[in-house]
Design an enzyme around this catalytic site. Structure first.
Site, PDB file in Angstrom:
ATOM      1  N   LEU A  82       4.376  -3.219   0.068  1.00  0.00           N
ATOM      2  CA  LEU A  82       3.751  -2.914  -1.215  1.00  0.00           C
ATOM      3  C   LEU A  82       2.302  -3.378  -1.315  1.00  0.00           C
ATOM      4  CD1 LEU A  82       6.776  -3.631  -3.566  1.00  0.00           C
ATOM      5  CD2 LEU A  82       6.078  -1.470  -2.512  1.00  0.00           C
ATOM      6  N   CYS A  83       1.718  -3.825  -0.197  1.00  0.00           N
ATOM      7  CA  CYS A  83       0.309  -4.231  -0.185  1.00  0.00           C
ATOM      8  C   CYS A  83      -0.601  -3.020  -0.133  1.00  0.00           C
ATOM      9  CB  CYS A  83       0.015  -5.121   1.025  1.00  0.00           C
ATOM     10  SG  CYS A  83       0.515  -6.803   0.797  1.00  0.00           S
ATOM     11  N   HIS A  84      -1.710  -3.113  -0.862  1.00  0.00           N
ATOM     12  CA  HIS A  84      -2.713  -2.058  -0.842  1.00  0.00           C
ATOM     13  C   HIS A  84      -3.606  -2.212   0.383  1.00  0.00           C
ATOM     14  CE1 HIS A  84      -1.611  -2.272  -5.115  1.00  0.00           C
ATOM     15  NE2 HIS A  84      -1.977  -1.000  -5.167  1.00  0.00           N
ATOM     16  N   MET A 121      -2.402 -11.975   0.406  1.00  0.00           N
ATOM     17  CA  MET A 121      -1.452 -11.554   1.447  1.00  0.00           C
ATOM     18  C   MET A 121      -2.148 -11.438   2.800  1.00  0.00           C
ATOM     19  SD  MET A 121       1.370 -11.649  -0.043  1.00  0.00           S
ATOM     20  CE  MET A 121       2.290 -11.143   1.385  1.00  0.00           C
ATOM     21  N   GLU A 122      -3.393 -10.988   2.795  1.00  0.00           N
ATOM     22  CA  GLU A 122      -4.145 -10.874   4.043  1.00  0.00           C
ATOM     23  C   GLU A 122      -4.423 -12.251   4.638  1.00  0.00           C
ATOM     24  OE1 GLU A 122      -4.374  -7.057   1.988  1.00  0.00           O
ATOM     25  OE2 GLU A 122      -4.566  -9.113   1.301  1.00  0.00           O
ATOM     26  N   ASP A 136       3.276 -18.180  20.971  1.00  0.00           N
ATOM     27  CA  ASP A 136       3.444 -17.344  22.159  1.00  0.00           C
ATOM     28  C   ASP A 136       2.677 -17.922  23.345  1.00  0.00           C
ATOM     29  OD1 ASP A 136       4.296 -14.945  23.594  1.00  0.00           O
ATOM     30  OD2 ASP A 136       2.198 -14.320  23.443  1.00  0.00           O
TER      31      ASP A 136
END
Length: 177
Positions: A82-84, A121-122, A136
């Site tokens: 749902l992120c733009h 969110m980014e 990793d």
């Protein structure tokens, strides 16, 4: 009529019928927005020394994690439904060996845009992807390493203005982000 027992009441990502949807931000003002998130990779002190010196089986971890974090920020709407998609104007990633003491690597991401919605969110995605990349890179020497404490620590811009997390002993403000 509102139902006080409905957990979706007042949440912008839910329609009146309870279905999730992408929020329409077209009526929001375009402003400069910035968010900073942090996280910690917990490992052994000898592994942190190897990260700092670039002496790992897979090579130089800090630069690789930094680039991965930038890519993560740019790909956030591909990962979080749902992120733009946003025109990101800048991403800064800091990877600091022994940032929170021996056996830790501190990760900080600051993301900037000029747009109609924020970049929290980014910033969170950037920290997480950088941390996953570090894991990793070191898993051959420490499979027990852990990525922890990923959180937004500051944001600015938009209707709600500036916000900074108040630190407590647990590293959170108790209110959620």
């Amino acid at each position: 009529m509102t139902d006080p027992t409905d957990p979706t009441q007042g949440l912008s990502h839910y329609r009146a019928d309870g279905a999730a949807h992408m929020v329409d931000v077209s009526a929001k003002d375009v402003t400069r927005r910035e968010a900073t998130a942090t996280g910690v990779l917990r490992t052994r002190a000898d592994v942190v020394e190897r990260i700092a010196s670039g002496d790992l089986p897979k090579g130089e971890a800090i630069a690789t994690a930094r680039v991965a974090g930038i890519l993560g920020a740019k790909r956030t709407p591909d990962l979080v439904p749902l992120c733009h998609p946003l025109p990101i104007s800048g991403v800064e990633i800091d990877v600091v060996p022994a940032g929170d003491g021996p056996g830790t690597v501190g990760i900080t991401a600051t993301v900037r845009t000029t747009g109609r919605t924020g970049v929290e969110m980014e910033a969170l995605t950037a920290v997480t992807v950088a941390g996953l990349t570090l894991y990793d890179m070191i898993k051959a020497v420490d499979k027990a390493a852990v990525l922890t404490d990923v959180q937004v620590v500051a944001k600015s811009g938009g209707k709600s203005g500036d916000w900074t997390r108040e630190a407590t002993a647990s590293g959170t403000d108790g209110e959620g982000a």
